[in-house]
Design a protein around this motif. Structure first.
Motif, PDB file in Angstrom:
ATOM      1  N   GLY A 164      53.134  86.102  43.963  1.00 11.53           N
ATOM      2  CA  GLY A 164      53.851  84.893  44.335  1.00 11.53           C
ATOM      3  C   GLY A 164      53.493  83.636  43.581  1.00 11.53           C
ATOM      4  O   GLY A 164      54.097  82.589  43.796  1.00 11.53           O
ATOM      5  N   GLY A 165      52.520  83.713  42.682  1.00 10.42           N
ATOM      6  CA  GLY A 165      52.169  82.530  41.912  1.00 10.42           C
ATOM      7  C   GLY A 165      53.243  82.176  40.904  1.00 10.42           C
ATOM      8  O   GLY A 165      54.228  82.899  40.726  1.00 10.42           O
ATOM      9  N   GLY A 166      53.060  81.042  40.241  1.00 10.69           N
ATOM     10  CA  GLY A 166      54.032  80.640  39.237  1.00 10.69           C
ATOM     11  C   GLY A 166      53.857  79.202  38.824  1.00 10.69           C
ATOM     12  O   GLY A 166      52.883  78.535  39.218  1.00 10.69           O
ATOM     13  N   LEU A 167      54.815  78.723  38.039  1.00 12.38           N
ATOM     14  CA  LEU A 167      54.831  77.342  37.556  1.00 12.38           C
ATOM     15  C   LEU A 167      55.889  76.564  38.330  1.00 12.38           C
ATOM     16  O   LEU A 167      57.068  76.959  38.342  1.00 12.38           O
ATOM     17  N   VAL A 168      55.464  75.494  38.980  1.00 13.67           N
ATOM     18  CA  VAL A 168      56.372  74.665  39.758  1.00 13.67           C
ATOM     19  C   VAL A 168      56.106  73.199  39.446  1.00 13.67           C
ATOM     20  O   VAL A 168      55.103  72.862  38.807  1.00 13.67           O
ATOM     21  N   GLN A 169      57.006  72.348  39.943  1.00 13.19           N
ATOM     22  CA  GLN A 169      56.814  70.915  39.769  1.00 13.19           C
ATOM     23  C   GLN A 169      56.159  70.324  41.017  1.00 13.19           C
ATOM     24  O   GLN A 169      56.232  70.904  42.106  1.00 13.19           O
ATOM     25  N   ALA A 170      55.551  69.187  40.842  1.00 11.05           N
ATOM     26  CA  ALA A 170      54.950  68.496  41.974  1.00 11.05           C
ATOM     27  C   ALA A 170      56.003  68.275  43.065  1.00 11.05           C
ATOM     28  O   ALA A 170      57.135  67.901  42.773  1.00 11.05           O
ATOM     29  N   GLY A 171      55.604  68.556  44.302  1.00 11.21           N
ATOM     30  CA  GLY A 171      56.504  68.423  45.429  1.00 11.21           C
ATOM     31  C   GLY A 171      57.187  69.709  45.832  1.00 11.21           C
ATOM     32  O   GLY A 171      57.757  69.799  46.929  1.00 11.21           O
ATOM     33  N   ASP A 172      57.130  70.709  44.959  1.00  5.89           N
ATOM     34  CA  ASP A 172      57.745  71.997  45.251  1.00  5.89           C
ATOM     35  C   ASP A 172      56.879  72.824  46.196  1.00  5.89           C
ATOM     36  O   ASP A 172      55.767  72.423  46.556  1.00  5.89           O
TER      37      ASP A 172
END
Length: 123
Positions: free
Chosen positions: A8-16
């Motif tokens: 479930g990990g990954g690259l997201v933006q702040a606030g996501d």
């Protein structure tokens, strides 16, 4: 043989938001408290959240309270970490871990860890 596998990990933006899952096997999952740790290079591994055997009690570090929620499903041998309002400082490798100790809110009592999943939060 104890086996813990995160996903479930990954690259997201702040606030996501992100939802991490840990699948356990090789031990009586319902009898072991579980925890989620995170680690960044050069820093000690940190116990972010923990949950009792039944799920009735949870523990969080101050910096994630109100944003992260740990839960477990003993019928499915899984433990989950829901992460909301993510911040760049949450970037780390997140691992689930198992302990037989009743002091499951202490990082030092954990015995087994998974390989971890990378969470990266961009600003």
């Amino acid at each position: 043989q104890v086996r813990l596998v995160e996903s479930g990990g990954g690259l997201v933006q702040a606030g996501d938001s992100l939802r991490l899952s840990c699948s356990a096997s090789g031990f009586a999952f319902e009898l072991w408290p579980m925890g989620w740790f995170r680690q960044t290079p050069g820093r000690e591994r940190e116990l972010v959240a923990a949950i009792s055997r039944t799920g009735a009690m949870t523990h969080y570090i101050e910096s994630v309270k109100g944003r992260f929620t740990v839960s477990r499903d003993n019928a499915k041998n899984t433990v989950t970490l829901e992460m909301n309002t993510l911040k760049p400082e949450d970037t780390a490798v997140y691992s689930c871990a198992a302990t037989r100790s009743t002091s499951w809110d202490l990082a030092r009592v954990y015995e087994y860890w998974g390989q971890g999943t990378q969470v990266t939060v961009s600003s």
